[in-house]
Design an enzyme around this catalytic site. Structure first.
Site, PDB file in Angstrom:
ATOM      1  N   ASP A  41      -2.681 -12.985 -48.428  1.00 45.60           N
ATOM      2  CA  ASP A  41      -3.260 -11.636 -48.585  1.00 45.60           C
ATOM      3  C   ASP A  41      -2.802 -10.649 -47.518  1.00 45.60           C
ATOM      4  O   ASP A  41      -3.529  -9.697 -47.193  1.00 45.60           O
ATOM      5  CB  ASP A  41      -4.796 -11.721 -48.601  1.00 45.60           C
ATOM      6  CG  ASP A  41      -5.331 -12.362 -49.878  1.00 45.60           C
ATOM      7  OD1 ASP A  41      -4.598 -12.361 -50.883  1.00 45.60           O
ATOM      8  OD2 ASP A  41      -6.472 -12.865 -49.855  1.00 45.60           O
TER       9      ASP A  41
ATOM     10  N   ASP B 140       8.186 -17.032 -17.547  1.00 45.70           N
ATOM     11  CA  ASP B 140       7.350 -16.717 -16.370  1.00 45.70           C
ATOM     12  C   ASP B 140       5.870 -16.996 -16.598  1.00 45.70           C
ATOM     13  O   ASP B 140       5.011 -16.385 -15.969  1.00 45.70           O
ATOM     14  CB  ASP B 140       7.534 -15.251 -15.947  1.00 45.70           C
ATOM     15  CG  ASP B 140       8.885 -15.008 -15.294  1.00 45.70           C
ATOM     16  OD1 ASP B 140       9.420 -15.936 -14.663  1.00 45.70           O
ATOM     17  OD2 ASP B 140       9.407 -13.880 -15.416  1.00 45.70           O
TER      18      ASP B 140
ATOM     19  N   HIS C 268      10.399 -31.763 -32.583  1.00 45.38           N
ATOM     20  CA  HIS C 268      10.865 -30.787 -33.565  1.00 45.38           C
ATOM     21  C   HIS C 268      10.416 -29.367 -33.223  1.00 45.38           C
ATOM     22  O   HIS C 268      10.847 -28.403 -33.853  1.00 45.38           O
ATOM     23  CB  HIS C 268      10.368 -31.158 -34.971  1.00 45.38           C
ATOM     24  CG  HIS C 268      11.089 -30.439 -36.067  1.00 45.38           C
ATOM     25  ND1 HIS C 268      10.603 -29.297 -36.670  1.00 45.38           N
ATOM     26  CD2 HIS C 268      12.275 -30.695 -36.663  1.00 45.38           C
ATOM     27  CE1 HIS C 268      11.453 -28.887 -37.598  1.00 45.38           C
ATOM     28  NE2 HIS C 268      12.482 -29.720 -37.618  1.00 45.38           N
TER      29      HIS C 268
ATOM     30  N   HIS D 195      16.575 -20.731 -42.359  1.00 44.38           N
ATOM     31  CA  HIS D 195      15.792 -21.723 -41.619  1.00 44.38           C
ATOM     32  C   HIS D 195      14.355 -21.256 -41.376  1.00 44.38           C
ATOM     33  O   HIS D 195      13.573 -21.928 -40.713  1.00 44.38           O
ATOM     34  CB  HIS D 195      16.500 -21.986 -40.277  1.00 44.38           C
ATOM     35  CG  HIS D 195      16.127 -23.266 -39.618  1.00 44.38           C
ATOM     36  ND1 HIS D 195      15.697 -23.329 -38.299  1.00 44.38           N
ATOM     37  CD2 HIS D 195      16.106 -24.542 -40.058  1.00 44.38           C
ATOM     38  CE1 HIS D 195      15.441 -24.578 -37.979  1.00 44.38           C
ATOM     39  NE2 HIS D 195      15.678 -25.345 -39.022  1.00 44.38           N
TER      40      HIS D 195
ATOM     41  N   LYS E 230      10.343 -20.208 -41.563  1.00 44.27           N
ATOM     42  CA  LYS E 230       9.131 -20.875 -42.040  1.00 44.27           C
ATOM     43  C   LYS E 230       7.960 -19.882 -41.948  1.00 44.27           C
ATOM     44  O   LYS E 230       7.596 -19.453 -40.847  1.00 44.27           O
ATOM     45  CB  LYS E 230       8.783 -22.107 -41.198  1.00 44.27           C
ATOM     46  CG  LYS E 230       9.730 -23.290 -41.396  1.00 44.27           C
ATOM     47  CD  LYS E 230      10.733 -23.404 -40.309  1.00 44.27           C
ATOM     48  CE  LYS E 230      11.559 -24.674 -40.478  1.00 44.27           C
ATOM     49  NZ  LYS E 230      12.719 -24.709 -39.583  1.00 44.27           N
TER      50      LYS E 230
ATOM     51  N   LYS F 287      10.014 -25.727 -31.426  1.00 39.13           N
ATOM     52  CA  LYS F 287      10.909 -24.767 -30.803  1.00 39.13           C
ATOM     53  C   LYS F 287      10.025 -23.761 -30.064  1.00 39.13           C
ATOM     54  O   LYS F 287       9.358 -22.919 -30.668  1.00 39.13           O
ATOM     55  CB  LYS F 287      11.766 -24.034 -31.835  1.00 39.13           C
ATOM     56  CG  LYS F 287      12.578 -24.979 -32.762  1.00 39.13           C
ATOM     57  CD  LYS F 287      11.845 -25.264 -34.034  1.00 39.13           C
ATOM     58  CE  LYS F 287      12.693 -25.890 -35.107  1.00 39.13           C
ATOM     59  NZ  LYS F 287      13.284 -27.163 -34.801  1.00 39.13           N
TER      60      LYS F 287
END
Length: 533
Positions: A187, A431, A424, A180, A182, A426
């Site tokens: 470079d 704190d 979508h 999953h 991404k 996450k």
């Protein structure tokens, strides 16, 4: 041998062959014995132009890395294309989904331009979403300087969905395990990590449902750690070169045809907002021009090992991102914010949040409503946790499919041309001092099945940016605010608070008039799916 005996022998042979096939499918993916060359990120990014620029900026902030949050999908897309156009030595691309739509083709064009300049392009895609795209993948891999690998691939390479579903059902112990992650790295000097896949709905393009998401642009020492994670996946036994799967490389004719299609598509898109933005050089030029738009902070990469399944089963040592994420959650003293489109905490997650509430920690969760979710099965797993969490004092907000209140910065939460809004992103805020942005939901699949990656950043400034956007979306004009209404006998009833035409309103049943979706969720609730959600 009689005809009957021959028939029995033939059936026996078929059973034996099927058993051997299923045994192979259930253990290792196809192509694991195909020769492949091990490769890694360049050791000296400072030898590239981008690397030298980043190195000069980082020297003013010793021991820190630079970060910038991107909530805008269109800006996040433009950033990736500009990064590909700046690549000098290497471009590493790792995604769960890479679609063959407008933004996917434009980004592929940028990747091919980089390859034509001599840039080494490595593309790693999860195979669960590539059905029917083998021709495109083969053509991409046929380009000089481009190598494509598929993670934990299926044996069946055709486009018939039913056959692929059947293979999954028969060998779920292997195929249920997906990548999953991404990442987009140039470079070994600059990178993008976060929740976005590649596709129009992630980049505010077209009239498709729009996914609200977060990306983090990163520069400095932390990028080398992101590259180490990419290299681990790239060289994993589960990452298979496409040539091992597709029965040969694309022909020169196929390659020329696709390049022509991409060129024509780019010409058609030349007058678009995306093309105009790419030509201005913003936002990347500003980020590399000086550090005024960057936040410099300490950070660490939280990532699963490529063979997470074996680490889970204690078959081999390795990293599990959830250990550090849950440790950070347990250490919270005053407030925990969770942004997770797919929120299925499970018994252990529920217990963790209830313990935090027992210590007086404020816990707020932003997730999708029944109307905004793109995966009704997840809503079936989530909804049974609402009442017990609310009873413990956890605050729950469910995003509306059509947000009604503008963002404080003046822009809308969704582009006017797109379809409905779906969460979508996450994101986790601890704190208001530390954030985690990445690919991981707060659900059983992210914590135990999928591999995930993200950045844990110690920054009150970035934390406040996430909190501000959280509170905007959690506003009753943009989300349903869940609450418990007292009933006779001391019981509670779930209600959804909102505003309509500027006036407060309370819904006493799941908002919306979508009986088909409600029935689907009810059916999913009857199935033992929670460990898959």
């Amino acid at each position: 041998m009689s005809r009957l005996a021959a028939t029995h022998a033939f059936r026996g042979w078929l059973v034996a062959l099927a058993a051997a096939f299923l045994t192979a499918c259930a253990t290792m993916p196809p192509g694991t014995d195909y020769p492949k060359i091990r490769s890694t990120a360049i050791a000296h990014p400072e030898e590239t132009k981008v690397g030298r620029t980043v190195d000069a900026l980082a020297k003013a902030h010793p021991g820190l890395s630079g970060f910038r949050l991107f909530a805008s999908g269109s800006a996040a897309f433009t950033l990736r294309v500009q990064m590909a156009d700046r690549a000098e030595r290497t471009l590493d691309v790792q995604y769960f989904i890479f679609k063959d739509d407008d933004t996917g083709q434009l980004l592929m064009s940028a990747m091919l331009r980089a390859a034509s300049r001599g840039v080494r392009v490595r593309v790693l895609m999860d195979d669960s979403q590539t059905r029917g795209q083998d021709d495109r993948v083969a053509v991409l891999a046929a380009n000089p300087n481009v190598e494509v690998r598929l993670y934990n691939p299926f044996y069946y390479r055709g486009s018939i969905a039913l056959i692929r579903y059947a293979e999954f059902a028969l060998t779920a112990s292997r195929l249920d395990y997906r990548m999953h992650n991404k990442l987009f790295i140039v470079d070994n000097a600059i990178a993008v990590a976060g929740g976005r896949n590649v596709g129009d709905e992630y980049f505010d393009e077209g009239d498709a449902p729009q996914f609200g998401d977060y990306d983090v642009f990163a520069m400095g020492p932390i990028v080398r750690d992101l590259s180490k994670s990419f290299d681990a996946y790239w060289n994993s036994a589960l990452s298979i070169p496409v040539a091992a799967l597709l029965g040969g490389e694309a022909t020169a004719t196929q390659l020329a045809t696709v390049k022509q299609q991409l060129s024509e598509h780019k010409h058609d898109m030349r007058a678009s907002d995306e093309e105009r933005a790419i030509r201005t050089g913003k936002p990347l030029a500003g980020l590399l021009g000086d550090d005024s738009g960057m936040v410099w902070a300490k950070a660490e990469v939280l990532a699963d090992s490529p063979d997470k399944a074996k680490v889970e089963n204690d078959d081999e040592p390795g990293a599990l991102f959830r250990r550090r994420l849950l440790e950070a959650a347990r250490d919270v003293r005053s407030e925990l914010l969770i942004v997770s489109p797919y929120f299925v905490p499970g018994a252990k997650g529920e217990a963790l949040l209830e313990k935090l509430r027992a210590r007086g920690v404020r816990v707020r969760v932003l997730t999708n409503s029944l109307l905004s979710t793109d995966v009704p099965a997840v809503h079936a797993g989530y909804r049974k946790y609402r009442v017990p969490l609310l009873e413990a004092g956890v605050e729950l907000y469910e995003v509306k499919p059509l947000p009604g209140k503008p963002h404080p910065g003046g822009g809308l939460l969704k582009s006017p041309s797109s379809g409905q809004f779906s969460l979508h992103a996450k994101a986790y805020v601890f704190d208001r001092k530390r954030i985690f942005i990445g690919s991981a939901n707060f659900d059983r699949r992210s914590l135990h099945l999928n591999t995930e990656i993200g950045l844990m950043i110690d920054s009150a400034e970035l934390a406040q940016q996430v909190v501000t956007r959280f509170e905007t979306i959690a506003n009753p004009a943009n989300s349903f605010v869940l609450a418990l209404q007292d009933e006779p006998g001391g019981s509670h009833r779930l209600v959804w608070k909102s505003v309509k035409d500027g006036k407060p309103i309370v819904y006493e049943r799941e908002p919306g008039d979508d009986s088909k979706r409600e029935l689907l969720v009810d059916l999913y609730s009857l199935l033992p799916l929670e460990d898959q959600l």
